[in-house]
Scaffold this motif. Structure first.
Motif, PDB file in Angstrom:
ATOM      1  N   THR A 153       0.925  -1.031   0.057  1.00  0.00           N
ATOM      2  CA  THR A 153       0.041  -0.218   0.021  1.00  0.00           C
ATOM      3  C   THR A 153       0.864   1.312  -0.076  1.00  0.00           C
ATOM      4  N   ALA A 196      -3.600   0.195  -2.813  1.00  0.00           N
ATOM      5  CA  ALA A 196      -3.494  -1.221  -2.151  1.00  0.00           C
ATOM      6  C   ALA A 196      -3.381  -2.258  -3.142  1.00  0.00           C
ATOM      7  N   ARG A 251      -4.608  -4.808  -7.989  1.00  0.00           N
ATOM      8  CA  ARG A 251      -4.542  -3.351  -7.273  1.00  0.00           C
ATOM      9  C   ARG A 251      -5.783  -2.564  -7.298  1.00  0.00           C
TER      10      ARG A 251
END
Length: 250
Positions: free
Chosen positions: A78, A93, A112
């Motif tokens: 992250t 993230a 992602r």
């Protein structure tokens, strides 16, 4: 007695004498051989910093961790930033599965998620991820990934870091990050081609190996349409920042 005579005498001994527990048996006090399938975990906050920019100052974080064995792992990553003066910001993230493909190199694949937040309407998007992470020759820590968004937009990111030990506790860390995109995504301020280049230099002092404050500088330059989008929103295409922060791992 000659060495050859001794070797012949040993080979002529009965198996029970040579091995102690019978022919072909390992002695009882020897450890049993087995595959190493233990699981471990690791978490690294590489950058947790306050940035004194030429414009609004920012808070930034960049962290990652993994759980698994020597060959296969689950990675979580992250990063994000937000101005100190308001509630706007963005973060991403990643959840990745990795497979060891060569010494010091992991092939990673997963998803992602990006989100922009603040006083205005929120925006988000998903990507598929294919990347490679590891230690290049001369100990350059490398993390490169290809992203394909839910709309089919393709982008690329590469990060390289190096640690120069000035002493056993004082470490100078240069860092380079490069972003590029195959298509323009105006809603996210992304132009086609080379988007931006970040050059950083951080000096940290390891009070403990797991806890190290640092100071440094970072220069960022946007290119092409990405620079034009930034200027249209009132931002500079090139910025320099003084940074102060912490690096921690568990």
């Amino acid at each position: 007695m000659h060495a050859r005579t001794v070797l012949v005498a040993i080979l002529a001994l009965p198996a029970t004498v040579a091995w102690g527990n019978g022919a072909g048996h390992v002695p009882a006090d020897w450890p049993h051989a087995h595959e190493d399938d233990q699981r471990f975990g690791y978490a690294l906050i590489d950058r947790l910093e306050y940035r004194d920019d030429e414009g609004p100052n920012h808070l930034l974080w960049d962290a990652q961790g993994w759980y698994g064995g020597d060959y296969r792992r689950l990675w979580l990553k992250t990063e994000g930033e937000r101005p100190v003066s308001d509630s706007n910001g963005e973060f991403e993230a990643q959840a990745l599965f990795s497979q060891l493909v060569a010494p010091y190199w992991d092939l990673q694949a997963g998803v992602r998620y990006d989100r922009a937040f603040g006083s205005g309407p929120g925006r988000d998007r998903f990507f598929g991820v294919l990347g490679i992470q590891g230690l290049a020759p001369y100990r350059f820590e490398t993390d490169a990934a290809l992203f394909v968004s839910e709309d089919g937009d393709v982008s690329l990111r590469a990060e390289i870091e190096y640690e120069l030990l000035l002493t056993q506790r004082l470490i100078l860390q240069p860092r380079v990050e490069l972003n590029a995109a195959a298509q323009e995504v105006k809603a996210w301020g992304v132009g086609e081609g080379l988007n931006d280049l970040q050059l950083g230099l951080r000096l940290r002092y390891e009070i403990r190996r797991e806890f190290a404050p640092y100071v440094g500088v970072e220069w960022t330059r946007k290119f092409g349409d990405t620079a034009d989008f930034a200027r249209a929103e009132g931002h500079d295409a090139s910025t320099a920042a003084l940074v102060v922060g912490l690096r921690m791992w568990f």
